[in-house]
Write a protein that holds these residues in place. Structure first.
Motif, PDB file in Angstrom:
ATOM      1  N   GLY A   2     -19.047 -33.595   8.176  1.00 24.04           N
ATOM      2  CA  GLY A   2     -18.397 -34.690   7.481  1.00 24.04           C
ATOM      3  C   GLY A   2     -18.846 -34.867   6.043  1.00 24.04           C
ATOM      4  O   GLY A   2     -18.306 -35.705   5.313  1.00 24.04           O
ATOM      5  N   ALA A   3     -19.827 -34.075   5.619  1.00 22.11           N
ATOM      6  CA  ALA A   3     -20.368 -34.192   4.257  1.00 22.11           C
ATOM      7  C   ALA A   3     -19.465 -33.477   3.255  1.00 22.11           C
ATOM      8  O   ALA A   3     -18.664 -32.611   3.626  1.00 22.11           O
ATOM      9  CB  ALA A   3     -21.771 -33.596   4.209  1.00 22.11           C
ATOM     10  N   PRO A   4     -19.573 -33.814   1.974  1.00 18.50           N
ATOM     11  CA  PRO A   4     -18.796 -33.088   0.951  1.00 18.50           C
ATOM     12  C   PRO A   4     -19.099 -31.595   0.975  1.00 18.50           C
ATOM     13  O   PRO A   4     -20.220 -31.183   1.275  1.00 18.50           O
ATOM     14  CB  PRO A   4     -19.281 -33.740  -0.364  1.00 18.50           C
ATOM     15  CG  PRO A   4     -19.760 -35.097   0.034  1.00 18.50           C
ATOM     16  CD  PRO A   4     -20.358 -34.927   1.407  1.00 18.50           C
ATOM     17  N   LEU A   5     -18.097 -30.802   0.660  1.00 17.08           N
ATOM     18  CA  LEU A   5     -18.268 -29.352   0.667  1.00 17.08           C
ATOM     19  C   LEU A   5     -19.288 -28.924  -0.390  1.00 17.08           C
ATOM     20  O   LEU A   5     -19.298 -29.456  -1.500  1.00 17.08           O
ATOM     21  CB  LEU A   5     -16.943 -28.656   0.374  1.00 17.08           C
ATOM     22  CG  LEU A   5     -15.850 -28.757   1.430  1.00 17.08           C
ATOM     23  CD1 LEU A   5     -14.581 -28.061   0.926  1.00 17.08           C
ATOM     24  CD2 LEU A   5     -16.298 -28.154   2.743  1.00 17.08           C
ATOM     25  N   PRO A   6     -20.130 -27.961  -0.067  1.00 19.21           N
ATOM     26  CA  PRO A   6     -21.039 -27.428  -1.083  1.00 19.21           C
ATOM     27  C   PRO A   6     -20.244 -26.679  -2.150  1.00 19.21           C
ATOM     28  O   PRO A   6     -19.195 -26.094  -1.853  1.00 19.21           O
ATOM     29  CB  PRO A   6     -21.945 -26.481  -0.300  1.00 19.21           C
ATOM     30  CG  PRO A   6     -21.182 -26.138   0.935  1.00 19.21           C
ATOM     31  CD  PRO A   6     -20.322 -27.316   1.242  1.00 19.21           C
ATOM     32  N   PRO A   7     -20.737 -26.684  -3.402  1.00 23.92           N
ATOM     33  CA  PRO A   7     -19.941 -26.139  -4.523  1.00 23.92           C
ATOM     34  C   PRO A   7     -20.104 -24.636  -4.720  1.00 23.92           C
ATOM     35  O   PRO A   7     -20.347 -24.172  -5.840  1.00 23.92           O
ATOM     36  CB  PRO A   7     -20.479 -26.924  -5.716  1.00 23.92           C
ATOM     37  CG  PRO A   7     -21.920 -27.163  -5.377  1.00 23.92           C
ATOM     38  CD  PRO A   7     -21.947 -27.379  -3.876  1.00 23.92           C
ATOM     39  N   TRP A   8     -19.999 -23.857  -3.651  1.00 24.23           N
ATOM     40  CA  TRP A   8     -19.994 -22.401  -3.774  1.00 24.23           C
ATOM     41  C   TRP A   8     -19.036 -21.848  -2.727  1.00 24.23           C
ATOM     42  O   TRP A   8     -18.707 -22.514  -1.747  1.00 24.23           O
ATOM     43  CB  TRP A   8     -21.407 -21.826  -3.624  1.00 24.23           C
ATOM     44  CG  TRP A   8     -22.125 -22.126  -2.342  1.00 24.23           C
ATOM     45  CD1 TRP A   8     -22.027 -21.462  -1.150  1.00 24.23           C
ATOM     46  CD2 TRP A   8     -23.073 -23.184  -2.120  1.00 24.23           C
ATOM     47  NE1 TRP A   8     -22.837 -22.029  -0.217  1.00 24.23           N
ATOM     48  CE2 TRP A   8     -23.502 -23.080  -0.776  1.00 24.23           C
ATOM     49  CE3 TRP A   8     -23.612 -24.190  -2.925  1.00 24.23           C
ATOM     50  CZ2 TRP A   8     -24.435 -23.962  -0.218  1.00 24.23           C
ATOM     51  CZ3 TRP A   8     -24.532 -25.060  -2.374  1.00 24.23           C
ATOM     52  CH2 TRP A   8     -24.932 -24.938  -1.042  1.00 24.23           C
ATOM     53  N   PRO A   9     -18.575 -20.624  -2.900  1.00 29.79           N
ATOM     54  CA  PRO A   9     -17.564 -20.076  -1.993  1.00 29.79           C
ATOM     55  C   PRO A   9     -18.112 -19.883  -0.581  1.00 29.79           C
ATOM     56  O   PRO A   9     -19.301 -19.632  -0.380  1.00 29.79           O
ATOM     57  CB  PRO A   9     -17.198 -18.726  -2.621  1.00 29.79           C
ATOM     58  CG  PRO A   9     -17.698 -18.795  -4.022  1.00 29.79           C
ATOM     59  CD  PRO A   9     -18.878 -19.705  -4.009  1.00 29.79           C
ATOM     60  N   GLY A  10     -17.217 -19.982   0.391  1.00 26.10           N
ATOM     61  CA  GLY A  10     -17.576 -19.716   1.774  1.00 26.10           C
ATOM     62  C   GLY A  10     -16.908 -18.451   2.285  1.00 26.10           C
ATOM     63  O   GLY A  10     -16.322 -17.680   1.518  1.00 26.10           O
TER      64      GLY A  10
END
Length: 254
Positions: A98-106
């Motif tokens: 539920g947390a904001p997405l981390p700012p790097w590609p997945g």
């Protein structure tokens, strides 16, 4: 990272990509790939769940403080953790997702498909597993090849990376694979080889409408994870055919 420090050097895990040593209550992670450690440190800083405290970092070494608790389980072994502990793990995963997405590609869908094809081809070409076993699980794994709404995913949420004490999660470890990803992948890795605990995990995770827990996709990730792990495990001195481990997970789909 459970237990009391002894002052001696203990090799926790070691292979030609990385090694983890314990010295007292300090864990030293040595990784040849600085990018993995970069991700781990950034992910732990962002994750809304308990993680190990970073003591210092001098690449290629990352020093982490010990975390109290015992692993939720081990692949190939029956878990002694209570249903409440498994539910607490599910609740912690829900907070993470539920947390904001981390700012790097997945991980991308095309990468998932390509890796499945590559590893199945290697298994068949080298006769590592029976063709029927590979073919059946490849069919099951194809269920994961669909678009997903990305969440903040741990990416390697095996039971040994989740520490619990008094039915509470005290720490989630090893974040080097973290990034935007499929929520069902995390849930599948957490329950890999512990399928009987899925109900407890989902009870803690919650079943509201923002995630449709598609059991076919979950089973697909069990197959995908196991198929794609066999070569790496064999090449790094581990045994995927040990009782209850990856090959048994694949056999369960027959």
């Amino acid at each position: 990272m459970e237990g009391e420090g002894t002052g001696r050097v203990e090799v926790v895990v070691a292979h030609d990509e990385r090694a983890t040593l314990r010295v007292g209550d300090v864990f030293l992670k040595v990784d040849a790939d600085r990018a993995r450690t970069d991700v781990e440190v950034r992910a732990m800083a962002l994750a809304p769940v308990p993680t190990a405290r970073v003591l210092w970092r001098t690449p290629p070494v990352l020093a982490l403080a010990a975390v109290p608790g015992e692993p939720l389980g081990r692949l190939g072994e029956a878990s002694s953790a209570s249903p409440a502990a498994w539910a607490a793990a599910g609740a912690a995963v829900r907070r993470l997702h539920g947390a904001p997405l981390p700012p790097w590609p997945g991980r991308r869908l095309d990468e998932v498909a390509e890796r499945l094809d590559r590893e199945c081809g290697w298994l068949l070409a080298n006769g590592v597993l029976p063709a029927e076993l590979v073919t059946r699980n490849r069919e099951v794994a194809r269920a994961v090849l669909r678009p997903w709404a990305p969440v903040f995913a741990h990416g390697d949420l095996q039971t040994g990376h989740v520490l619990v004490e008094d039915d509470e999660v005290t720490g989630v470890l090893d974040w080097s694979e973290a990034g935007p990803g499929d929520a069902l992948f995390d849930l599948a890795v957490l329950t890999l080889g512990h399928e009987e605990r899925l109900g407890d995990v989902l009870a803690g995770y919650g079943g509201d409408a923002d995630l449709d827990v598609d059991l076919d996709v979950l089973r697909g990730w069990w197959s995908w994870r196991s198929l794609t792990a066999v070569r790496w495990l064999l090449q790094h001195g581990f045994d995927p055919s040990a009782p209850g481990c990856e090959v048994d997970v694949l056999r369960a789909r027959l």
